[in-house]
Design a protein around this motif. Structure first.
Motif, PDB file in Angstrom:
ATOM      1  N   MET A 155       0.847  -1.188   0.000  1.00 25.55           N
ATOM      2  CA  MET A 155       0.000   0.000   0.000  1.00 25.55           C
ATOM      3  C   MET A 155       0.887   1.244   0.000  1.00 25.55           C
ATOM      4  N   VAL A 156       0.546   2.215  -0.818  1.00 23.59           N
ATOM      5  CA  VAL A 156       1.338   3.432  -0.898  1.00 23.59           C
ATOM      6  C   VAL A 156       0.561   4.612  -0.330  1.00 23.59           C
ATOM      7  N   GLU A 157      -0.624   4.843  -0.843  1.00 25.70           N
ATOM      8  CA  GLU A 157      -1.435   5.962  -0.381  1.00 25.70           C
ATOM      9  C   GLU A 157      -2.222   5.558   0.852  1.00 25.70           C
ATOM     10  N   ARG A 158      -2.187   6.411   1.834  1.00 24.14           N
ATOM     11  CA  ARG A 158      -2.784   6.074   3.124  1.00 24.14           C
ATOM     12  C   ARG A 158      -4.291   5.947   3.060  1.00 24.14           C
ATOM     13  N   PHE A 159      -4.933   6.712   2.170  1.00 22.26           N
ATOM     14  CA  PHE A 159      -6.388   6.732   2.168  1.00 22.26           C
ATOM     15  C   PHE A 159      -6.992   6.188   0.880  1.00 22.26           C
ATOM     16  N   ASN A 160      -6.249   5.371   0.138  1.00 21.03           N
ATOM     17  CA  ASN A 160      -6.891   4.783  -1.030  1.00 21.03           C
ATOM     18  C   ASN A 160      -7.801   3.644  -0.593  1.00 21.03           C
ATOM     19  N   GLU A 161      -8.683   3.224  -1.472  1.00 16.72           N
ATOM     20  CA  GLU A 161      -9.713   2.255  -1.105  1.00 16.72           C
ATOM     21  C   GLU A 161      -9.128   0.922  -0.668  1.00 16.72           C
ATOM     22  N   ASP A 162      -8.081   0.474  -1.355  1.00 17.78           N
ATOM     23  CA  ASP A 162      -7.469  -0.805  -0.999  1.00 17.78           C
ATOM     24  C   ASP A 162      -6.876  -0.764   0.406  1.00 17.78           C
ATOM     25  N   PHE A 163      -6.212   0.345   0.729  1.00 19.80           N
ATOM     26  CA  PHE A 163      -5.618   0.485   2.052  1.00 19.80           C
ATOM     27  C   PHE A 163      -6.690   0.474   3.133  1.00 19.80           C
ATOM     28  N   ILE A 164      -7.760   1.243   2.908  1.00 16.38           N
ATOM     29  CA  ILE A 164      -8.825   1.333   3.905  1.00 16.38           C
ATOM     30  C   ILE A 164      -9.495  -0.020   4.114  1.00 16.38           C
ATOM     31  N   GLU A 165      -9.752  -0.743   3.024  1.00 17.30           N
ATOM     32  CA  GLU A 165     -10.403  -2.047   3.145  1.00 17.30           C
ATOM     33  C   GLU A 165      -9.482  -3.062   3.832  1.00 17.30           C
ATOM     34  N   THR A 166      -8.206  -3.027   3.494  1.00 22.91           N
ATOM     35  CA  THR A 166      -7.255  -3.934   4.141  1.00 22.91           C
ATOM     36  C   THR A 166      -7.172  -3.646   5.629  1.00 22.91           C
ATOM     37  N   ARG A 167      -7.131  -2.369   5.978  1.00 21.76           N
ATOM     38  CA  ARG A 167      -7.091  -2.011   7.399  1.00 21.76           C
ATOM     39  C   ARG A 167      -8.392  -2.396   8.092  1.00 21.76           C
ATOM     40  N   ARG A 168      -9.517  -2.190   7.435  1.00 24.24           N
ATOM     41  CA  ARG A 168     -10.799  -2.547   8.059  1.00 24.24           C
ATOM     42  C   ARG A 168     -10.835  -4.029   8.414  1.00 24.24           C
ATOM     43  N   ARG A 169     -10.395  -4.877   7.484  1.00 20.57           N
ATOM     44  CA  ARG A 169     -10.389  -6.308   7.760  1.00 20.57           C
ATOM     45  C   ARG A 169      -9.462  -6.638   8.930  1.00 20.57           C
ATOM     46  N   ALA A 170      -8.309  -5.953   8.979  1.00 16.37           N
ATOM     47  CA  ALA A 170      -7.359  -6.206  10.062  1.00 16.37           C
ATOM     48  C   ALA A 170      -7.929  -5.766  11.412  1.00 16.37           C
ATOM     49  N   LEU A 171      -8.603  -4.631  11.449  1.00 14.56           N
ATOM     50  CA  LEU A 171      -9.210  -4.157  12.692  1.00 14.56           C
ATOM     51  C   LEU A 171     -10.354  -5.074  13.125  1.00 14.56           C
ATOM     52  N   HIS A 172     -11.125  -5.555  12.149  1.00 15.81           N
ATOM     53  CA  HIS A 172     -12.191  -6.515  12.443  1.00 15.81           C
ATOM     54  C   HIS A 172     -11.609  -7.783  13.058  1.00 15.81           C
ATOM     55  N   LYS A 173     -10.508  -8.257  12.488  1.00 17.33           N
ATOM     56  CA  LYS A 173      -9.854  -9.455  13.011  1.00 17.33           C
ATOM     57  C   LYS A 173      -9.333  -9.212  14.424  1.00 17.33           C
ATOM     58  N   PHE A 174      -8.743  -8.050  14.641  1.00 19.11           N
ATOM     59  CA  PHE A 174      -8.195  -7.710  15.954  1.00 19.11           C
ATOM     60  C   PHE A 174      -9.266  -7.757  17.039  1.00 19.11           C
ATOM     61  N   LEU A 175     -10.406  -7.093  16.793  1.00 18.99           N
ATOM     62  CA  LEU A 175     -11.464  -7.068  17.805  1.00 18.99           C
ATOM     63  C   LEU A 175     -12.054  -8.448  18.060  1.00 18.99           C
ATOM     64  N   ASN A 176     -12.170  -9.254  17.025  1.00 17.15           N
ATOM     65  CA  ASN A 176     -12.721 -10.591  17.217  1.00 17.15           C
ATOM     66  C   ASN A 176     -11.744 -11.498  17.953  1.00 17.15           C
ATOM     67  N   LYS A 177     -10.438 -11.286  17.775  1.00 18.32           N
ATOM     68  CA  LYS A 177      -9.464 -12.023  18.576  1.00 18.32           C
ATOM     69  C   LYS A 177      -9.601 -11.660  20.053  1.00 18.32           C
ATOM     70  N   ILE A 178      -9.829 -10.379  20.314  1.00 18.69           N
ATOM     71  CA  ILE A 178     -10.036  -9.941  21.696  1.00 18.69           C
ATOM     72  C   ILE A 178     -11.326 -10.535  22.246  1.00 18.69           C
ATOM     73  N   ALA A 179     -12.382 -10.511  21.436  1.00 17.58           N
ATOM     74  CA  ALA A 179     -13.683 -11.021  21.880  1.00 17.58           C
ATOM     75  C   ALA A 179     -13.637 -12.517  22.181  1.00 17.58           C
ATOM     76  N   GLU A 180     -12.765 -13.247  21.500  1.00 11.98           N
ATOM     77  CA  GLU A 180     -12.665 -14.692  21.699  1.00 11.98           C
ATOM     78  C   GLU A 180     -11.726 -15.066  22.838  1.00 11.98           C
ATOM     79  N   HIS A 181     -10.991 -14.090  23.351  1.00 11.21           N
ATOM     80  CA  HIS A 181     -10.024 -14.374  24.410  1.00 11.21           C
ATOM     81  C   HIS A 181     -10.744 -14.477  25.756  1.00 11.21           C
TER      82      HIS A 181
END
Length: 408
Positions: A155-181
Motif C-alpha cells: 500500500m502506498v497511499e494512506r487513504f486509497n480504497e485498498d488500504f482502507i479495506e485492508t485495514r478494516r479487515r485487520a481491525l475486524h480481526k483484531f477485535l474478534n481475537k479480543i472477543a474470543e479471548h
C-alpha cells in the motif's frame, strides 16, 4: 506444505500447558536461503510413509485437498456470547487532520452489558489505545497485533480504497481475537471501547492507569531486573527458541508470497496485452479468423480467472501471513517475562496458558488460510484448463467437419 508438518502441528494442538521437548519440529521447514526452492518443478513427491507420489496418478485434486483436513479447533458458534463487526469506513476532514473512522457493531448476551446491541464509531487511534491498555493490564498475555499505523505492505497511499479495506479487515480481526479471548473479552477497557460514546471514550482515555495497569508495570520491572537469571525454566527457553524460529519461517513465507503475487501481476499484465493481439491478428487472416478470435476469448477468460486469483491472495493469504509476522514481534516481547521466584509464579502460569491458547489459534488461522489457498489454486487451474480444452475440442470438431466436406 508437507504432511509431516501437518501431523506435527495437529498433534501439538492440545490443551496441555506443557511445552513439547522438541519444539523445533513444529515450525514450517523453510530456510530463508532456500526460498527459490519452495515450489519444486519435480512431479514426484515422497510421502511420510516412504512411498512415492506421482502427479500422473488418478487422484482428483479435491480428494487430495481433503487429505489435509484437520480436526476442528474453532469454537462452535453456539458457545460464543459476543460478536463484533467492523465496517462502513468514513473519511473525516478537519482543519487539523484527515482521518478514517469505522463503525463497530456489537451483539452480546453477556449480563455485564446494559444492552444486547451497540453501535459506535472508532478511529485507528482508539484501537491503538485499547491494545495498549490490554498490554499494560496483562503483560504476560499475548495481544493480537494491529496493522501498521501508516503504511502496510503493498500500500502506498494512506487513504486509497485498498488500504482502507485492508485495514478494516485487520481491525475486524483484531477485535474478534479480543472477543474470543477468555480474559481480554472481560476487560473493562474492552467493554468501554465497544459501548462508550465518543465523548465518554475520550474522557476515559485521559484517565491514568488503574490498579491492574500499575501491577502490570510492576511485573515488567521485576522481569527486567531478573532477565539475566540463569536458572530460568527450560520451557521458557523452548518458548523463546520457538518464537525466534517462528518469526524466521513466517517472515520467509510472507516474503515468498509477496513475490508470487508480484510475478502473477506481471503475468496478468502480459496476458492482457495478448488477447487484443490475437483479436487484431484475426482481422488480417481470413482463413484463421475464427480460431484466432477463439484464442483471444480464451486469453480473456484466463485473464479474469487470474485477476480473481491475485485478488484472493491479496485478500486472504497475505493478510494472515502478515498478521503473524507482526505477532512474532509480540511473542518475542512477551518472552522477556521469565522467572522471578514466587513473585512471578502467577505470571509464568498465565504466560504458559496463553501461549498454548495462542498456538492453537495460530495453527487454526494458518492452516485455514493454506487450505483455502490450495482449494483456490486447484479451482483456478481447473478453470483455465477447461477454457483451453474447450478450444481444442472446438478445433477438432471443425477439422472433422471440414474433412467430411472435402470427402463429399
Amino acid at each position: 506444505m508437507s504432511a509431516s508438518v501437518v501431523d506435527n502441528t495437529v498433534s501439538s494442538g492440545n490443551s496441555s500447558v506443557a511445552i513439547p521437548t522438541d519444539i523445533s519440529g513444529q515450525i514450517l521447514d523453510l530456510d530463508e536461503d532456500d526460498e527459490l526452492e519452495v515450489f519444486s518443478k519435480d512431479t514426484s513427491t515422497t510421502q511420510t510413509d516412504g512411498s512415492s507420489f506421482n502427479a500422473s496418478m488418478q487422484t482428483s485434486p479435491a480428494s487430495m485437498i481433503n487429505q489435509y483436513k484437520f480436526e476442528e479447533e474453532e469454537e462452535d458458534a453456539d458457545t460464543k456470547d459476543i460478536f463484533v463487526t467492523v465496517d462502513n469506513p468514513e473519511s473525516h476532514v478537519t482543519a487539523i487532520e484527515t482521518y478514517i473512522t469505522y463503525r463497530v457493531e456489537t451483539k452480546t448476551t453477556r449480563s455485564e452489558f446494559d444492552s444486547s446491541e451497540f453501535e459506535v464509531r472508532r478511529r485507528y487511534q482508539d484501537f491503538l489505545w485499547l491494545k495498549g491498555r490490554l498490554e499494560e493490564a496483562h503483560p504476560t498475555l499475548i495481544v493480537h497485533p494491529l496493522p501498521e499505523k501508516f503504511v502496510m505492505k503493498g500500500m502506498v497511499e494512506r487513504f486509497n480504497e485498498d488500504f482502507i479495506e485492508t485495514r478494516r479487515r485487520a481491525l475486524h480481526k483484531f477485535l474478534n481475537k479480543i472477543a474470543e479471548h477468555p480474559i481480554f473479552s472481560s476487560s473493562e477497557d474492552f467493554k468501554i471501547f465497544l459501548t462508550a460514546g465518543s465523548g465518554e471514550l475520550t474522557s476515559h482515555k485521559k484517565q491514568g492507569p488503574g490498579f491492574l495497569s500499575r501491577m502490570g508495570e510492576t511485573v515488567k520491572a521485576v522481569a527486567a531486573a531478573v532477565r539475566g537469571v540463569r536458572n530460568r525454566p527450560q520451557e521458557f527457553t523452548d518458548m523463546q527458541e520457538y518464537a525466534e524460529a517462528f518469526s524466521q519461517k513466517i517472515s520467509s513465507l510472507d516474503k515468498v508470497t509477496q513475490r508470487i503475487v508480484r510475478e502473477q501481476k506481471e503475468y496478468l499484465e502480459e496476458l492482457k496485452e495478448c488477447g487484443p493481439t490475437y483479436a487484431l491478428w484475426s482481422q488480417s487472416e481470413q482463413e484463421l479468423a475464427e480460431p484466432l478470435k477463439n484464442v483471444a476469448g480464451c486469453v480473456d477468460n484466463c485473464c479474469k480467472e487470474t485477476e480473481e486469483q491475485v485478488k484472493h491472495l491479496n485478500d486472504h493469504l497475505i493478510p494472515v501471513l502478515h498478521e503473524y509476522v507482526l505477532c512474532a514481534d509480540t511473542l518475542k516481547m512477551r518472552d522477556e517475562l521469565d522467572k522471578a521466584e514466587d513473585r512471578l509464579e502467577w505470571a509464568n502460569n498465565a504466560l504458559k496458558t496463553d501461549w498454548t491458547r495462542w498456538q492453537k489459534v495460530m495453527r487454526t488461522d494458518l492452516r485455514s488460510a493454506f487450505i483455502d489457498t490450495a482449494e483456490r489454486n486447484v479451482s483456478y487451474y481447473e478453470k483455465c484448463l477447461a477454457v483451453w480444452e474447450s478450444f481444442l475440442q472446438s478445433q477438432r470438431t471443425d477439422a472433422e467437419g471440414n474433412g467430411n466436406v472435402d470427402s463429399s
